[in-house]
Design an enzyme around this catalytic site. Structure first.
Site, PDB file in Angstrom:
ATOM      1  CG  HIS A 132      -1.902  -1.050   1.269  1.00  0.00           C
ATOM      2  ND1 HIS A 132      -2.771  -1.255   0.122  1.00  0.00           N
ATOM      3  CD2 HIS A 132      -2.272  -1.901   2.145  1.00  0.00           C
ATOM      4  CE1 HIS A 132      -3.549  -2.299   0.380  1.00  0.00           C
ATOM      5  NE2 HIS A 132      -3.501  -2.650   1.662  1.00  0.00           N
ATOM      6  CB  ALA A 133       4.315   2.037   0.950  1.00  0.00           C
TER       7      ALA A 133
END
Ligand SMILES: [Zn+2]
Length: 390
Positions: A132-133
């Site tokens: 998700h980063a």
């Protein structure tokens, strides 16, 4: 002892710790590593600790101002800048956050380098898969996107086609975003529907930017999807794309949070089906990528019941020593689990859901079935962009 497979492991990755009451308890990594050892799999692989990713590597994906913000939050957690997603409920700042996040990223980059250079055929980093980063922000328990960094490093080393398969219950949004405009990277994500789950993206219509049309593929599964449906979706979409794309390296993300015991999502997949998809990814690497395979962990919040068993299967498959699901779990590991968590440990390497079977897409579909509607939506949106029949 096989020289073909590398397990990336540095005990210090268990320092990736957002604190008490956060669902991403690092005990899941420690327990996975010790279950790998309890079953003797660490003697079947080369265990390697790669160095942390340096700033020049992190810069392959992340913005300089964001890296600076992580470093600042790492040095002084109270000063975390929420504009970068740091110091939030999902991504609380903690001392040493930059260093341990860069260490996890370094394991995935090291895995990619070893596979690209032929030092290993397969490499596993179950501490990674932090998908998700974003280039400029932390998100969804992820600080640096080790999956994106591994892929970016492969491109830097000269790879022209890298395929990424993400079977975490959440959309692989950060990896999709990093390569949205890059036709060299095919990202395929199967996940619970954005209507019912974070990060609310991963619609079938998300297919890549102009110039990279069809380089992103998303399967948005109805909540409640169980083994037969999950496997039907995987096999109705993924193998055809990989066979057509012919990646030089296959990178896969194996978030274990699709499981029916997972507390944060709503699919109903068993350990046995997770293992079946791991086996399928391994076969795809051998069939279409000359065996070059980088396998990553990901989400998974049933930290005792599910994660260690799921990723131990992944290590066994990558080691070409797959663990029989009927295997009884060694008593010593079960005692360690109780000592560390005061929770009872599972007894077997299976949920008893075997054999796992599904119906193939070319045997026909039911237009009234929600799962089949989801598969068809993906095929219609993405397949023609790749010159494939929907
Ligand atoms: Zn193999």
């Amino acid at each position: 002892m096989s020289g073909r497979t590398q397990l990336m492991w540095d005990e210090a990755v268990t320092g990736y710790d957002f604190g008490r009451d956060h669902p991403m308890d690092p005990v899941r990594l420690a327990l996975t590593r010790s279950l790998v050892g309890a079953l003797g799999l660490d003697r079947e692989v080369r265990v390697v600790a790669a160095k942390a990713a340096g700033v020049s590597t992190l810069r392959l994906v992340h913005r300089e101002d964001y890296i600076e913000a992580v470093r600042a939050a790492s040095a002084d957690p109270a000063a975390a800048d929420r504009a970068y997603g740091l110091g939030t409920v999902d991504d609380p700042a903690f001392a040493g956050m930059h260093e341990v996040s860069a260490l996890i990223a370094g394991q995935s980059v090291g895995a990619a380098e070893a596979v690209w250079r032929g030092e290993a055929l397969h490499a596993v980093n179950f501490a990674g898969g932090l998908h998700h980063a974003m280039p400029g922000a932390a998100s969804g328990f992820c600080v640096y996107n080790d999956a994106s960094l591994a892929i970016a490093r492969l491109l830097e080393l000269g790879a022209e086609r890298v395929a990424y398969i993400d079977v975490d219950v959440h959309h692989g949004d950060g990896v999709q975003a990093a390569f949205w405009e890059d036709p060299r990277v095919l990202t395929v994500s199967l996940h619970e529907h954005p209507r019912t789950l974070f990060p609310q993206t991963g619609w079938p219509e998300e297919t890549g930017a102009a110039g990279a049309e069809g380089s992103a593929v998303n399967v948005a599964l109805p909540a409640g999807t169980a083994d037969a449906g999950w496997l039907r979706a995987f096999h109705s979409v993924v193998p055809e794309l990989i066979a057509d794309f012919r990646p030089q390296v296959l990178v896969t993300q194996h978030g274990a949070d699709t499981h029916f015991e997972d507390p944060l999502a709503h699919l109903a997949v068993s350990l046995d089906a997770q293992r079946a998809v791991q086996v399928a990814c391994h076969e795809l690497a051998h069939e279409h990528a000359d065996g070059r395979w980088v396998a990553l962990g990901g989400g998974g919040y049933a930290v005792v019941e599910v994660v260690p068993r799921s990723w131990t299967h992944l290590v066994g498959i990558a080691a070409e020593r797959p663990v029989d699901p009927a295997t009884m779990i060694p008593e010593g590991w079960r005692q360690e689990v109780y000592a560390r968590t005061r929770q009872p440990a599972p007894r077997r390497m299976s949920d008893g859901r075997r054999p796992v079977s599904w119906a193939a897409w070319d045997e026909g579909y039911d237009p009234a079935d929600r799962l089949d509607q989801a598969i068809l939506a993906t095929r219609r949106a993405a397949f023609p962009l790749r010159g494939l029949l929907p």
